[in-house]
Scaffold this active site. Structure first.
Site, PDB file in Angstrom:
ATOM      1  N   TYR A   1      -1.622  -0.635  11.008  1.00 38.54           N
ATOM      2  CA  TYR A   1      -1.779  -1.308   9.708  1.00 38.54           C
ATOM      3  C   TYR A   1      -0.598  -0.984   8.797  1.00 38.54           C
ATOM      4  O   TYR A   1       0.078  -1.891   8.281  1.00 38.54           O
ATOM      5  CB  TYR A   1      -3.101  -0.880   9.042  1.00 38.54           C
ATOM      6  CG  TYR A   1      -3.150  -1.183   7.552  1.00 38.54           C
ATOM      7  CD1 TYR A   1      -3.114  -2.496   7.080  1.00 38.54           C
ATOM      8  CD2 TYR A   1      -3.224  -0.147   6.605  1.00 38.54           C
ATOM      9  CE1 TYR A   1      -3.146  -2.771   5.713  1.00 38.54           C
ATOM     10  CE2 TYR A   1      -3.253  -0.418   5.244  1.00 38.54           C
ATOM     11  CZ  TYR A   1      -3.219  -1.734   4.789  1.00 38.54           C
ATOM     12  OH  TYR A   1      -3.237  -1.994   3.439  1.00 38.54           O
TER      13      TYR A   1
ATOM     14  N   THR B   1       0.821  -1.205   0.000  1.00 34.02           N
ATOM     15  CA  THR B   1       0.000   0.000   0.000  1.00 34.02           C
ATOM     16  C   THR B   1       0.862   1.265   0.000  1.00 34.02           C
ATOM     17  O   THR B   1       2.015   1.239   0.453  1.00 34.02           O
ATOM     18  CB  THR B   1      -0.903  -0.007   1.256  1.00 34.02           C
ATOM     19  OG1 THR B   1      -1.476   1.277   1.418  1.00 34.02           O
ATOM     20  CG2 THR B   1      -0.114  -0.328   2.520  1.00 34.02           C
ATOM     21  N   ASP B   2       0.281   2.371  -0.459  1.00 34.14           N
ATOM     22  CA  ASP B   2       1.002   3.654  -0.378  1.00 34.14           C
ATOM     23  C   ASP B   2       1.010   4.194   1.059  1.00 34.14           C
ATOM     24  O   ASP B   2       1.736   5.145   1.356  1.00 34.14           O
ATOM     25  CB  ASP B   2       0.390   4.692  -1.335  1.00 34.14           C
ATOM     26  CG  ASP B   2      -1.047   5.051  -0.987  1.00 34.14           C
ATOM     27  OD1 ASP B   2      -1.677   4.341  -0.173  1.00 34.14           O
ATOM     28  OD2 ASP B   2      -1.555   6.055  -1.529  1.00 34.14           O
TER      29      ASP B   2
HETATM   30  N1  LIG Z   1      -8.060  -2.052  -0.590  1.00 30.58           N
HETATM   31  C1  LIG Z   1      -7.183  -1.106  -0.867  1.00 30.58           C
HETATM   32  O1  LIG Z   1      -7.583   0.045  -1.118  1.00 30.58           O
HETATM   33  C2  LIG Z   1      -5.706  -1.415  -0.939  1.00 30.58           C
HETATM   34  C3  LIG Z   1      -4.854  -0.421  -1.422  1.00 30.58           C
HETATM   35  C4  LIG Z   1      -3.486  -0.721  -1.539  1.00 30.58           C
HETATM   36  C5  LIG Z   1      -3.016  -1.962  -1.160  1.00 30.58           C
HETATM   37  N2  LIG Z   1      -3.862  -2.895  -0.653  1.00 30.58           N
HETATM   38  C6  LIG Z   1      -3.297  -4.204  -0.286  1.00 30.58           C
HETATM   39  O2  LIG Z   1      -3.878  -5.174  -1.165  1.00 30.58           O
HETATM   40  C7  LIG Z   1      -4.054  -6.421  -0.484  1.00 30.58           C
HETATM   41  C8  LIG Z   1      -5.492  -6.863  -0.584  1.00 30.58           C
HETATM   42  O3  LIG Z   1      -6.327  -5.853  -0.020  1.00 30.58           O
HETATM   43  P1  LIG Z   1      -7.902  -6.036   0.060  1.00 30.58           P
HETATM   44  O4  LIG Z   1      -8.490  -4.684   0.203  1.00 30.58           O
HETATM   45  O5  LIG Z   1      -8.344  -6.918  -1.037  1.00 30.58           O
HETATM   46  O6  LIG Z   1      -8.021  -6.812   1.450  1.00 30.58           O
HETATM   47  P2  LIG Z   1      -9.272  -7.565   2.102  1.00 30.58           P
HETATM   48  O7  LIG Z   1      -9.234  -7.232   3.544  1.00 30.58           O
HETATM   49  O8  LIG Z   1     -10.516  -7.269   1.334  1.00 30.58           O
HETATM   50  O9  LIG Z   1      -8.931  -9.097   1.878  1.00 30.58           O
HETATM   51  C9  LIG Z   1      -7.898  -9.759   2.535  1.00 30.58           C
HETATM   52  C10 LIG Z   1      -8.031 -11.254   2.250  1.00 30.58           C
HETATM   53  O10 LIG Z   1      -6.935 -11.905   2.887  1.00 30.58           O
HETATM   54  C11 LIG Z   1      -7.433 -13.040   3.584  1.00 30.58           C
HETATM   55  N3  LIG Z   1      -6.554 -13.287   4.729  1.00 30.58           N
HETATM   56  C12 LIG Z   1      -6.372 -12.470   5.822  1.00 30.58           C
HETATM   57  N4  LIG Z   1      -5.503 -13.012   6.673  1.00 30.58           N
HETATM   58  C13 LIG Z   1      -5.091 -14.175   6.110  1.00 30.58           C
HETATM   59  C14 LIG Z   1      -4.181 -15.198   6.500  1.00 30.58           C
HETATM   60  N5  LIG Z   1      -3.490 -15.100   7.654  1.00 30.58           N
HETATM   61  N6  LIG Z   1      -3.986 -16.257   5.678  1.00 30.58           N
HETATM   62  C15 LIG Z   1      -4.664 -16.348   4.512  1.00 30.58           C
HETATM   63  N7  LIG Z   1      -5.549 -15.431   4.105  1.00 30.58           N
HETATM   64  C16 LIG Z   1      -5.765 -14.363   4.887  1.00 30.58           C
HETATM   65  C17 LIG Z   1      -8.830 -12.657   4.012  1.00 30.58           C
HETATM   66  O11 LIG Z   1      -9.634 -13.810   4.282  1.00 30.58           O
HETATM   67  C18 LIG Z   1      -9.318 -11.872   2.804  1.00 30.58           C
HETATM   68  O12 LIG Z   1      -9.897 -12.724   1.852  1.00 30.58           O
HETATM   69  C19 LIG Z   1      -3.586  -6.171   0.959  1.00 30.58           C
HETATM   70  O13 LIG Z   1      -2.289  -6.680   1.112  1.00 30.58           O
HETATM   71  C20 LIG Z   1      -3.611  -4.663   1.108  1.00 30.58           C
HETATM   72  O14 LIG Z   1      -2.635  -4.241   2.034  1.00 30.58           O
HETATM   73  C21 LIG Z   1      -5.209  -2.648  -0.556  1.00 30.58           C
END
Ligand SMILES: NC(=O)c1ccc[n+]([C@@H]2O[C@H](COP(=O)([O-])OP(=O)(O)OC[C@H]3O[C@@H](n4cnc5c(N)ncnc54)[C@H](O)[C@@H]3O)[C@@H](O)[C@H]2O)c1
Length: 371
Positions: free
Chosen positions: A162, A137-138
């Site tokens: 986080y 993430t940023d």
């Molecule tokens: N949503 C955003 O705006 C955003 C922006 C930049 C980066 N990210 C990054 O992208 C990635 C995905 O984000 P998202 O918004 O889809 O997240 P989310 O919270 O919607 O989904 C996370 C998924 O990971 C699974 N998970 C959590 N802990 C786990 C574990 N210990 N073992 C296996 N599975 C596990 C959960 O069941 C879920 O399906 C993350 O790494 C996040 O940091 C998200």
């Protein structure tokens, strides 16, 4: 289209993961093994239609599992990893940090260990082409003032538990490349929005609260700025980086859509007034609500709330030719329409500890009956 290849995706049942798995299995032509622990943030309905797809397999399990994960590498012999599994909700990280350290730090370390052991045993082309893509993430860069942008050169300065846990995971990924030569890439992306986002995140929360006649909580004075990207654009960037990115490097990704939170919420209200006018929704009509904007409420600011995020995505555009395709207004409309058409998904996502309110809510029932 690339040759058919097997890849391991972690966190494929979450928001970005669901969209990414659909892209990779669909036009990407990949065979996807999706490892997901199905935490509160996952919705089993999200990928239910792929259950019998010949290029999709789901494994319920935790990335911290030091037996399961190496066994998956052994069994599927993946050409690479898309690592998305994480605890992602900043507000939850403020209340309790433990899960964030367990999954984001220890989980990433466990996955790196397994990937390193597997990659060390590969030969020739398979070894040269293997890639561990870490989706970050940023927010690891902290907060910007009025001016400036995050780029690949921005120093890390995480402010929330986080973002600190994500920063730690980024450092481990980098270290496995520098120390052991494991081919890794990190993507640092701005705020995503679009289909399949868990209803406690800002955009779906506002849409669903509005339709339920609930307050629309805006932190502080609403002046915090986020840079929004439509999730399908980000997934295309992830695929592009996986296929053409340079190992050992990082790419920041964004779509150049800076919005103050309050302006975003007002825009959602304007679109909803047009698409699902309150006068047509039973309990809202009775309350005499003329615009969803009447539901906006300013609430006490989140501690350590970063003021502004903004991305300079010049590197990924210059080096890999990627650019966002979906404009912000078009993407927001698509998102609102998606939530309105997927009430069963919302209900399922909101079941259990999070969402008793949605079950009980009259406005939702009225809307569902209407459709
Ligand atoms: N949503 C955003 O705006 C955003 C922006 C930049 C980066 N990210 C990054 O992208 C990635 C995905 O984000 P998202 O918004 O889809 O997240 P989310 O919270 O919607 O989904 C996370 C998924 O990971 C699974 N998970 C959590 N802990 C786990 C574990 N210990 N073992 C296996 N599975 C596990 C959960 O069941 C879920 O399906 C993350 O790494 C996040 O940091 C998200």
């Amino acid at each position: 289209m690339p040759e058919k290849r097997t890849v391991l995706v972690t966190g494929g049942c979450g928001f970005i993961g669901t969209n990414l798995v659909r892209l990779l299995v669909g036009s990407g032509g990949y065979h996807v093994v999706n490892l997901d622990a199905l935490t509160y943030a996952a919705n089993p309905l999200s990928l239910v239609d792929l259950a019998d797809h010949p290029r999709y397999e789901f494994v319920k399990g935790n990335i911290t599992d030091r037996r399961l994960v190496p066994a998956l590498f052994e069994k599927y012999q993946p050409a690479g990893v898309f690592h998305l599994a994480a605890e992602t909700h900043v507000d939850r990280s403020i209340v309790s940090v433990d899960d964030f350290v367990q999954t984001n730090v220890i989980g990433t370390y466990s996955l790196l260990e397994a990937a390193h052991a597997y990659w060390s045993g590969l030969q020739g082309e398979r070894r040269n082409k293997f890639l561990f893509l870490h989706v970050s993430t940023d927010e690891v860069f902290g907060s910007l003032g009025k001016e400036g942008y995050f780029s690949e050169e921005t120093p890390y300065a995480p402010n929330s538990p986080y973002s600190a846990s994500k920063a730690a995971s980024d450092h481990f990924v980098r270290a496995y490349h520098q120390t052991y030569g494991l081919p890794t890439i990190i993507t640092n992306c701005s705020n995503n929005y679009g289909p399949y986002q868990f209803p406690e995140k800002m955009i779906p929360l506002m849409i669903l609260n509005a339709l339920s006649g609930k307050p629309l909580p805006v932190y502080g004075d609403g002046a915090n700025v986020r840079d929004w990207i439509y999730v399908k654009d980000y997934c295309k960037a992830i695929q592009r980086v996986f296929e053409n990115g340079r190992a050992g490097e990082a790419y920041v990704v964004g779509a150049g859509n800076e919005r103050r939170n309050i302006d975003l919420v007002r825009q959602i209200c304007d679109f909803l007034d047009e698409i699902a006018p309150p006068a047509e929704i039973h309990p809202l009509r009775e309350r005499g609500l003329k615009s969803y904007a009447e539901l906006i409420q300013f609430v006490e600011d989140r501690p350590g709330h970063d003021h502004r995020y903004a991305i300079d995505a010049a590197k990924i555009t210059r080096q890999l030719g990627w650019q966002a395709e979906v404009g912000f207004e078009a993407g927001l409309r698509l998102t609102i329409e998606w939530y309105l058409s997927n009430l069963e998904w919302v209900k399922q996502a909101s079941s259990g500890s999070y969402g008793e309110w949605i079950e009980k809510n009259y406005a939702w029932r009225a809307l569902k009956e209407k459709k």
